[in-house]
Design a protein around this motif. Structure first.
Motif, mmCIF file in Angstrom:
data_model
loop_
_atom_site.group_PDB
_atom_site.id
_atom_site.type_symbol
_atom_site.label_atom_id
_atom_site.label_comp_id
_atom_site.label_asym_id
_atom_site.label_seq_id
_atom_site.Cartn_x
_atom_site.Cartn_y
_atom_site.Cartn_z
ATOM 1 N N VAL A 119 0.818 -1.215 0.000
ATOM 2 C CA VAL A 119 0.000 0.000 0.000
ATOM 3 C C VAL A 119 0.850 1.262 0.000
ATOM 4 N N THR A 120 2.098 1.157 0.475
ATOM 5 C CA THR A 120 2.972 2.342 0.518
ATOM 6 C C THR A 120 3.766 2.538 -0.764
ATOM 7 N N VAL A 121 3.869 1.511 -1.615
ATOM 8 C CA VAL A 121 4.675 1.653 -2.838
ATOM 9 C C VAL A 121 3.831 1.720 -4.105
ATOM 10 N N HIS A 122 2.518 1.491 -3.996
ATOM 11 C CA HIS A 122 1.653 1.530 -5.168
ATOM 12 C C HIS A 122 0.602 2.627 -5.029
ATOM 13 N N ALA A 123 0.190 3.167 -6.160
ATOM 14 C CA ALA A 123 -0.961 4.069 -6.183
ATOM 15 C C ALA A 123 -2.201 3.288 -5.761
ATOM 16 N N GLY A 173 -5.201 2.863 -6.940
ATOM 17 C CA GLY A 173 -5.846 2.032 -7.943
ATOM 18 C C GLY A 173 -5.075 0.757 -8.217
ATOM 19 N N GLN A 174 -3.751 0.867 -8.334
ATOM 20 C CA GLN A 174 -2.923 -0.311 -8.577
ATOM 21 C C GLN A 174 -2.953 -1.245 -7.376
ATOM 22 N N TYR A 175 -2.905 -0.656 -6.174
ATOM 23 C CA TYR A 175 -2.959 -1.458 -4.953
ATOM 24 C C TYR A 175 -4.247 -2.283 -4.893
ATOM 25 N N LEU A 176 -5.387 -1.644 -5.163
ATOM 26 C CA LEU A 176 -6.671 -2.354 -5.100
ATOM 27 C C LEU A 176 -6.776 -3.405 -6.197
ATOM 28 N N LEU A 177 -6.268 -3.093 -7.389
ATOM 29 C CA LEU A 177 -6.270 -4.079 -8.467
ATOM 30 C C LEU A 177 -5.426 -5.295 -8.081
ATOM 31 N N ASN A 178 -4.270 -5.037 -7.473
ATOM 32 C CA ASN A 178 -3.416 -6.138 -7.030
ATOM 33 C C ASN A 178 -4.129 -7.042 -6.035
ATOM 34 N N ARG A 179 -4.876 -6.437 -5.118
ATOM 35 C CA ARG A 179 -5.591 -7.226 -4.111
ATOM 36 C C ARG A 179 -6.681 -8.077 -4.769
ATOM 37 N N VAL A 180 -7.412 -7.477 -5.713
ATOM 38 C CA VAL A 180 -8.466 -8.216 -6.408
ATOM 39 C C VAL A 180 -7.874 -9.395 -7.179
ATOM 40 N N LEU A 181 -6.786 -9.150 -7.891
ATOM 41 C CA LEU A 181 -6.159 -10.207 -8.686
ATOM 42 C C LEU A 181 -5.575 -11.307 -7.814
ATOM 43 N N ARG A 182 -5.214 -10.965 -6.585
ATOM 44 C CA ARG A 182 -4.652 -11.981 -5.688
ATOM 45 C C ARG A 182 -5.743 -12.864 -5.089
ATOM 46 N N ILE A 183 -6.913 -12.290 -4.808
ATOM 47 C CA ILE A 183 -7.947 -13.000 -4.058
ATOM 48 C C ILE A 183 -9.001 -13.647 -4.955
ATOM 49 N N VAL A 184 -9.520 -12.918 -5.923
ATOM 50 C CA VAL A 184 -10.745 -13.330 -6.611
ATOM 51 C C VAL A 184 -10.558 -14.485 -7.592
ATOM 52 N N VAL A 214 -7.015 3.727 3.923
ATOM 53 C CA VAL A 214 -7.627 4.746 4.783
ATOM 54 C C VAL A 214 -6.696 5.074 5.941
ATOM 55 N N ALA A 215 -6.102 4.030 6.529
ATOM 56 C CA ALA A 215 -5.147 4.238 7.621
ATOM 57 C C ALA A 215 -3.960 5.060 7.145
ATOM 58 N N MET A 216 -3.496 4.803 5.926
ATOM 59 C CA MET A 216 -2.355 5.547 5.405
ATOM 60 C C MET A 216 -2.705 7.013 5.197
#
Length: 364
Positions: free
Chosen positions: A71-75, A77-88, A167-169
């Motif tokens: 979350v600290t090294v990605h924008a 949108g990219q961070y959320l896309l990465n999470r979706v691609l990892r889980i879904v 949000v925390a960041m």
């Protein structure tokens, strides 16, 4: 050596630890699914946790550490896309397996009634993560546990934490001071919840979001934010055998005493990160076989249930575990190479197209 120095070598045991966590969950579930009494792991840990509970805690400690980096090294949108691609994608694969492979083989209903049943349609919505359905109509109804895939309850917690992390960041809670305030706040809520509200596995409280009750959110949330704090303070926190030993001594001293669970949640994240970084093994699980842990985690429960349906619960937890372990690992292997890795490759292609490609960190 600090955590940062150890992590930057790129040699670590994160993949192996995740695989160990999967096997802890699998072997622990065999006791519940066969209707057997107290499990071995609860005794081995002197009552601190079940094997399944410890495996899940290991996942959250690693996830907090590595996703705080993401979350600290990605924008955003990219961070959320990465999470979706990892889980879904892998979750979609196991959902298809549950509905179209396992269900028709086992269900007591006719095929048309089964496929059109509201419970089947609800199970298909599991790909949306929040508010998952654990059952299928007419499936495993005569077994000690009727669920098709009980392991996926943790995904609602994990994805909720993923969404809260940006949000925390933004609120400054991933700064060096801010993350300590966050840890203190969550730790205080854990203590308040157990002492004042009486929260426990028997009294989990209301849902904070779909599929995420208050007690597990606080319990694993503390482990997650401690993992994140270790990432934020990686430059100053040492990878120290002495500190790891102090954590173990603390656990020994508090075993079966008031506050034992709180001490366990505080000590475990450092022990996990220490185990990942202190003495990296030359055997690289991911390089040899791929990152099988997530797929194996998703498929283990339905495969165990299928074995119990075929052989009967009287076969016992050890036999079920021994049979299910290679099947779950094989499913994890297929899931990684067929679905997960191609999905994750999309993010690196996107990053390369934007001129942002970099060598990937341990996959989370």
């Amino acid at each position: 050596m600090t955590i940062r120095e150890a992590f930057e070598t790129r040699a670590n045991n994160f993949d192996l630890l995740r695989l160990v966590a999967v096997l802890l969950v699998l072997w622990s579930h065999s006791y519940t699914l066969t209707g057997t009494g107290a499990e071995l792991f609860h005794w081995l840990t002197d009552g601190y946790d079940t094997g399944g509970g410890m495996g899940v805690a290991i996942f959250f400690a690693i996830s907090g550490f590595l996703v705080a980096r993401s979350v600290t090294v990605h924008a955003s949108g990219q961070y959320l896309l990465n999470r979706v691609l990892r889980i879904v994608p892998a979750l979609a694969l196991v959902t298809v397996f549950d509905i179209f492979c396992l269900g028709p083989m086992v269900t007591s209903l006719g095929l048309a009634d089964y496929l059109l049943h509201p419970e089947t349609l609800q199970h298909a919505r599991n790909i949306f993560v929040f508010g998952v359905s654990f059952n299928l109509p007419g499936v495993f109804t005569n077994l000690p546990h009727t669920g098709v895939n009980g392991s996926i309850w943790t995904l609602a917690l994990e994805c909720g934490f993923y969404l809260l992390l940006p949000v925390a960041m933004v609120c400054g809670l991933l700064s060096r001071r801010g993350v300590l305030l966050l840890v203190a706040a969550v730790a205080g809520l854990v203590l308040w919840g157990s002492q004042v509200w009486g929260l426990s596995w028997g009294n989990m409280g209301g849902e904070l979001w779909a599929g995420a009750s208050l007690f597990p959110v606080l319990r694993y949330g503390l482990v997650f934010v401690l993992g994140a704090a270790l990432w934020v303070h990686r430059a100053t926190v040492p990878v120290s055998a002495g500190l790891a030993l102090a954590c173990l001594i603390l656990l020994y001293a508090f075993a079966n005493r008031p506050g034992a669970q709180f001490v366990y949640l505080l000590a475990l994240p450092y022990l996990v990160i220490y185990a990942a970084l202190a003495h990296p093994l030359s055997f690289d699980v991911k390089e040899r076989f791929g990152d099988m842990s997530y797929g194996a985690y998703l498929f283990a429960f339905p495969l165990q249930q299928l074995l119990i349906w075929a052989f009967g619960p009287e076969v016992g937890p050890t036999a079920i575990s021994l049979m299910a372990t290679p099947l779950a690992l094989a499913a994890g292997f297929v899931s990684w190479h067929l679905v997960e890795r191609p999905a994750l490759d999309l993010r690196y292609r996107r990053g390369a197209a934007a001129g942002l490609a970099r060598r990937p960190a341990p996959t989370v």
